[in-house]
Scaffold this motif. Structure first.
Motif, PDB file in Angstrom:
ATOM      1  N   ASP A  86      36.755  14.058  53.444  1.00 12.94           N
ATOM      2  CA  ASP A  86      35.850  14.498  52.390  1.00 12.94           C
ATOM      3  C   ASP A  86      36.482  14.183  51.038  1.00 12.94           C
ATOM      4  O   ASP A  86      37.417  14.851  50.612  1.00 12.94           O
ATOM      5  CB  ASP A  86      35.594  16.004  52.517  1.00 12.94           C
TER       6      ASP A  86
ATOM      7  N   SER B 281      43.745  19.756  63.533  1.00  9.58           N
ATOM      8  CA  SER B 281      42.337  19.405  63.734  1.00  9.58           C
ATOM      9  C   SER B 281      41.824  18.664  62.507  1.00  9.58           C
ATOM     10  O   SER B 281      42.528  18.516  61.506  1.00  9.58           O
ATOM     11  CB  SER B 281      41.508  20.675  63.963  1.00  9.58           C
ATOM     12  N   SER B 282      40.594  18.232  62.568  1.00  6.81           N
ATOM     13  CA  SER B 282      39.996  17.528  61.435  1.00  6.81           C
ATOM     14  C   SER B 282      39.899  18.443  60.214  1.00  6.81           C
ATOM     15  O   SER B 282      39.925  17.975  59.082  1.00  6.81           O
ATOM     16  CB  SER B 282      38.629  16.978  61.820  1.00  6.81           C
ATOM     17  N   LYS B 283      39.816  19.748  60.426  1.00  3.99           N
ATOM     18  CA  LYS B 283      39.779  20.686  59.306  1.00  3.99           C
ATOM     19  C   LYS B 283      41.084  20.656  58.522  1.00  3.99           C
ATOM     20  O   LYS B 283      41.091  20.829  57.308  1.00  3.99           O
ATOM     21  CB  LYS B 283      39.502  22.105  59.805  1.00  3.99           C
ATOM     22  N   ASP B 284      42.191  20.456  59.229  1.00  4.80           N
ATOM     23  CA  ASP B 284      43.490  20.390  58.567  1.00  4.80           C
ATOM     24  C   ASP B 284      43.630  19.139  57.705  1.00  4.80           C
ATOM     25  O   ASP B 284      44.439  19.101  56.789  1.00  4.80           O
ATOM     26  CB  ASP B 284      44.622  20.420  59.590  1.00  4.80           C
TER      27      ASP B 284
ATOM     28  N   GLU C 133      37.062  12.731  63.141  1.00  4.65           N
ATOM     29  CA  GLU C 133      37.342  13.689  64.217  1.00  4.65           C
ATOM     30  C   GLU C 133      37.665  12.964  65.522  1.00  4.65           C
ATOM     31  O   GLU C 133      38.632  13.301  66.204  1.00  4.65           O
ATOM     32  CB  GLU C 133      36.169  14.640  64.416  1.00  4.65           C
TER      33      GLU C 133
ATOM     34  N   ASP D 164      40.904  17.556  56.170  1.00  2.92           N
ATOM     35  CA  ASP D 164      39.599  17.307  55.550  1.00  2.92           C
ATOM     36  C   ASP D 164      39.702  16.570  54.226  1.00  2.92           C
ATOM     37  O   ASP D 164      38.755  15.936  53.792  1.00  2.92           O
ATOM     38  CB  ASP D 164      38.802  18.601  55.387  1.00  2.92           C
TER      39      ASP D 164
END
Length: 155
Positions: A140, A131-134, A110, A136
């Motif tokens: 992860d 964002s970091s969600k995009d 992030e 992941d």
């Protein structure tokens, strides 16, 4: 047309040419400085990003060490990133410095993305909504496997 008028016109044209050449020279010099500065920032930012990614995923340290033999281990890399931060004070904008400082304190994907976003804006004036969600799947390792499995199930 009198001689005085003719001399006045020639004088004005001559002076206009000199003034025009002066401003053109200043414009060209300013343009070259901006281009040099932009190229310098792109090179520095690229190097910093490679170092940051290596810190996040140390399995690539051997590749970095081939280019930079002085970076033998993660601690060397951390120290180099601190130096990069201190050097960036000279040329980077405030957002880049703050985000790089945050990354140095707590290296994670992030804070990496925040730094990349700041560098992108500094170089090209472009914001991003990524964002970091995009991303992941990068942070992860199970996310990419789940996506692949789900994709396979739907086929």
């Amino acid at each position: 047309m009198t001689i005085e008028l003719l001399l006045t016109i020639i004088g004005i044209l001559g002076l206009g040419t000199v003034i025009g050449a002066y401003f053109q020279s200043n414009f060209q010099h300013s343009k070259e400085l901006k281009m040099d500065n932009h190229k310098f920032k792109r090179n520095r930012y690229g190097s910093i990003l490679i170092q940051m990614l290596t810190l996040l995923d140390p399995k690539h340290l051997d590749k970095v060490s081939k280019i930079r033999p002085d970076l033998m281990n993660i601690e060397d890399l951390r120290e180099e990133l601190k130096k990069e931060l201190l050097n960036a004070v000279l040329y980077a904008n405030d957002d880049v410095i703050k985000s790089l400082s945050t990354f140095n304190k707590n290296p994670n994907y992030e804070s990496y993305l925040n730094t990349v976003s700041s560098m992108r804006k500094d170089l090209w004036g472009k914001n991003t909504r990524i964002s970091s969600k995009d991303l992941d799947f990068v942070t992860d390792p199970h996310a990419s496997k789940d996506v692949n499995l789900n994709t396979l199930k739907t086929l």
